[in-house]
Write an enzyme that holds these catalytic residues in place. Sequence first.
Site, PDB file in Angstrom:
ATOM      1  N   THR A  39      19.037 -13.538  95.231  1.00 11.96           N
ATOM      2  CA  THR A  39      18.896 -12.077  95.937  1.00 11.96           C
ATOM      3  C   THR A  39      19.607 -11.716  97.244  1.00 11.96           C
ATOM      4  O   THR A  39      20.137 -12.779  97.854  1.00 11.96           O
ATOM      5  CB  THR A  39      17.393 -11.888  96.393  1.00 11.96           C
ATOM      6  N   GLY A  40      19.874 -10.502  97.505  1.00  8.49           N
ATOM      7  CA  GLY A  40      20.824 -10.188  98.577  1.00  8.49           C
ATOM      8  C   GLY A  40      22.291 -10.801  98.499  1.00  8.49           C
ATOM      9  O   GLY A  40      22.608 -11.202  99.390  1.00  8.49           O
ATOM     10  N   ALA A  41      22.781 -10.647  97.425  1.00 13.80           N
ATOM     11  CA  ALA A  41      24.112 -11.400  97.226  1.00 13.80           C
ATOM     12  C   ALA A  41      25.254 -10.592  97.610  1.00 13.80           C
ATOM     13  O   ALA A  41      26.405 -10.808  97.198  1.00 13.80           O
ATOM     14  CB  ALA A  41      24.391 -11.943  95.802  1.00 13.80           C
ATOM     15  N   SER A  53      26.231  -9.493 100.670  1.00 11.39           N
ATOM     16  CA  SER A  53      26.526  -9.881 101.847  1.00 11.39           C
ATOM     17  C   SER A  53      26.520 -11.221 102.478  1.00 11.39           C
ATOM     18  O   SER A  53      25.531 -11.955 101.867  1.00 11.39           O
ATOM     19  CB  SER A  53      26.394  -8.699 103.042  1.00 11.39           C
ATOM     20  N   GLY A  54      27.076 -11.601 103.422  1.00 12.35           N
ATOM     21  CA  GLY A  54      26.638 -12.904 104.214  1.00 12.35           C
ATOM     22  C   GLY A  54      26.382 -14.035 103.372  1.00 12.35           C
ATOM     23  O   GLY A  54      27.305 -14.419 102.494  1.00 12.35           O
ATOM     24  N   TYR A  81      10.222 -10.556 111.914  1.00 14.91           N
ATOM     25  CA  TYR A  81      11.292 -11.312 111.033  1.00 14.91           C
ATOM     26  C   TYR A  81      10.942 -12.867 111.289  1.00 14.91           C
ATOM     27  O   TYR A  81      10.813 -13.504 110.148  1.00 14.91           O
ATOM     28  CB  TYR A  81      12.665 -11.177 111.581  1.00 14.91           C
TER      29      TYR A  81
HETATM   30  P1  NDP Z   1      22.891 -10.260 105.596  1.00 17.89           P
HETATM   31  O1  NDP Z   1      22.357  -9.138 106.420  1.00 17.89           O
HETATM   32  O2  NDP Z   1      24.546 -10.399 105.542  1.00 17.89           O
HETATM   33  O3  NDP Z   1      22.392 -10.462 104.041  1.00 17.89           O
HETATM   34  C1  NDP Z   1      21.146  -9.864 103.638  1.00 17.89           C
HETATM   35  C2  NDP Z   1      20.972  -9.301 102.425  1.00 17.89           C
HETATM   36  O4  NDP Z   1      19.672  -9.078 102.058  1.00 17.89           O
HETATM   37  C3  NDP Z   1      22.180  -8.357 102.196  1.00 17.89           C
HETATM   38  O5  NDP Z   1      22.638  -8.670 100.745  1.00 17.89           O
HETATM   39  C4  NDP Z   1      21.102  -7.159 101.823  1.00 17.89           C
HETATM   40  O6  NDP Z   1      21.551  -6.191 101.344  1.00 17.89           O
HETATM   41  C5  NDP Z   1      19.852  -7.823 101.438  1.00 17.89           C
HETATM   42  N1  NDP Z   1      18.639  -6.979 101.490  1.00 17.89           N
HETATM   43  C6  NDP Z   1      18.109  -6.526 102.493  1.00 17.89           C
HETATM   44  N2  NDP Z   1      17.052  -5.670 102.176  1.00 17.89           N
HETATM   45  C7  NDP Z   1      17.125  -5.792 100.728  1.00 17.89           C
HETATM   46  C8  NDP Z   1      16.188  -5.244  99.947  1.00 17.89           C
HETATM   47  N3  NDP Z   1      15.127  -4.387 100.226  1.00 17.89           N
HETATM   48  N4  NDP Z   1      16.166  -5.418  98.442  1.00 17.89           N
HETATM   49  C9  NDP Z   1      17.309  -6.319  98.211  1.00 17.89           C
HETATM   50  N5  NDP Z   1      18.161  -6.887  98.982  1.00 17.89           N
HETATM   51  C10 NDP Z   1      18.003  -6.693 100.358  1.00 17.89           C
HETATM   52  O7  NDP Z   1      22.232 -11.536 106.228  1.00 17.89           O
HETATM   53  P2  NDP Z   1      22.238 -13.192 106.143  1.00 17.89           P
HETATM   54  O8  NDP Z   1      23.218 -13.439 105.140  1.00 17.89           O
HETATM   55  O9  NDP Z   1      22.725 -13.563 107.491  1.00 17.89           O
HETATM   56  O10 NDP Z   1      21.000 -13.592 105.719  1.00 17.89           O
HETATM   57  C11 NDP Z   1      20.694 -14.194 104.497  1.00 17.89           C
HETATM   58  C12 NDP Z   1      19.401 -15.077 104.516  1.00 17.89           C
HETATM   59  O11 NDP Z   1      19.868 -16.199 105.727  1.00 17.89           O
HETATM   60  C13 NDP Z   1      18.268 -14.376 105.106  1.00 17.89           C
HETATM   61  O12 NDP Z   1      17.130 -15.046 104.407  1.00 17.89           O
HETATM   62  C14 NDP Z   1      18.092 -14.994 106.662  1.00 17.89           C
HETATM   63  O13 NDP Z   1      16.936 -14.807 107.002  1.00 17.89           O
HETATM   64  C15 NDP Z   1      18.809 -16.284 106.556  1.00 17.89           C
HETATM   65  N6  NDP Z   1      19.427 -16.621 107.740  1.00 17.89           N
HETATM   66  C16 NDP Z   1      20.501 -16.340 108.263  1.00 17.89           C
HETATM   67  C17 NDP Z   1      20.731 -16.849 109.504  1.00 17.89           C
HETATM   68  C18 NDP Z   1      22.153 -16.136 110.334  1.00 17.89           C
HETATM   69  O14 NDP Z   1      22.608 -16.929 111.158  1.00 17.89           O
HETATM   70  N7  NDP Z   1      22.750 -15.277 109.739  1.00 17.89           N
HETATM   71  C19 NDP Z   1      20.305 -18.067 110.004  1.00 17.89           C
HETATM   72  C20 NDP Z   1      19.054 -18.420 109.443  1.00 17.89           C
HETATM   73  C21 NDP Z   1      18.682 -18.041 108.373  1.00 17.89           C
HETATM   74  P3  NDP Z   1      22.545  -5.010 101.602  1.00 17.89           P
HETATM   75  O15 NDP Z   1      23.917  -5.611 101.413  1.00 17.89           O
HETATM   76  O16 NDP Z   1      22.483  -3.738 100.469  1.00 17.89           O
HETATM   77  O17 NDP Z   1      22.159  -4.549 102.916  1.00 17.89           O
END
Ligand code: NDP
Length: 315
Positions: free
Chosen positions: A8-10, A12-13, A190
């Site tokens: 899920t959420g693939a 970005s990031g 969060y």
């Molecule tokens: P990003 O914001 O880059 O990625 C988040 C993803 O979630 C995006 O693809 C976004 O979609 C998707 N998303 C958000 N809302 C929805 C929704 N309603 N339905 C479907 N998809 C959704 O953040 P990260 O890559 O940093 O986060 C990924 C995970 O890593 C999270 O679980 C976060 O808690 C965890 N994490 C991150 C850390 C960090 O330092 N960054 C540290 C620890 C944990 P869209 O592209 O459409 O916005």
Amino acid sequence: RKGCVVITGASSGLGLATAKALAETGKWHVIMACRDFLKAERAAKSAGMPKENYTIMHLDLASLDSVKQFVDNFRRSGNPLDVLVCNAAVYQPTAKEPSFTAEGFELSVGTNHLGHFLLSRLLIDDLKQSDYPSKRLIIVGSITGNTNTLAGNVPPKANLGDLRGLARGLDGLNSSAMIDGGDFDGAKAYKDSKVCNMLTMQEFHRRYHEETGITFASLYPGCIATTGLFREHIPLFRLLFPPFQKFITKGFVSEAESGKRLAQVVSDPSLTKSGVYWSWNKNSSSFENQLSEEASDVEKARKVWEVSEKLVGLA
Ligand code: NDP
């Protein structure tokens, strides 16, 4: 055959970096479960992912109908489900007022926890049916769960309290939009949602591991200070956070490195232990980390599970 993994959420990031790392091995077909089809397609293309190794399917975790629709579509696609990665998340640290999902749950807990809770409860049957040798359900956690680190202790700290806000529907109308029933705080919401993620993983382990052999795991991938997660933070924070993490806390990891870490939890033959919260040390080797008291509270995990079942319509 190739393994089939839903992430899920693939778009970005961390999710994208993990999808890329797995697709490039040629051993995985990645289902990118994303709310924005076009964004996901562009992201996959510009990451150079081999197009025969991924499929994009629509999923908006902020709508339980969309979650159910995704499960139907996935089943109709005929793919087996070998690994499910619950990765997507929203983070609203500067929001003054709560916003809400389609069903009226506060957005961060509604998306990060309740959407994933329904998704994984529905897809557990599909995981059970897979004949893949190492089936896994991974829920991405956060450092909020570590009390042995500085970052895990930065206020506002996660605290689910007695779950009174969650039990009343987290709707901000008749009740609080916060799990503990307190005043709205986006950063805390969060962190609370991530504690729910880690509790859910452990409750899954207790309820399903022995019977199904599925590996349940969570992880803290490191501080990926450059991802979209921080998009709603103030500009000065976004400017200073990556160098702060790189040079002061030294907790910084690149998106590519974090993707390799999560890809390990998906596919590494040595990471099959269930009920574990993985972290990585400075040399990038994985170890089983300790969770904070609240994030490992057995009674709270059971209560979060039962209350969440009611909210998503499973009980
Ligand atoms: P990003 O914001 O880059 O990625 C988040 C993803 O979630 C995006 O693809 C976004 O979609 C998707 N998303 C958000 N809302 C929805 C929704 N309603 N339905 C479907 N998809 C959704 O953040 P990260 O890559 O940093 O986060 C990924 C995970 O890593 C999270 O679980 C976060 O808690 C965890 N994490 C991150 C850390 C960090 O330092 N960054 C540290 C620890 C944990 P869209 O592209 O459409 O916005």
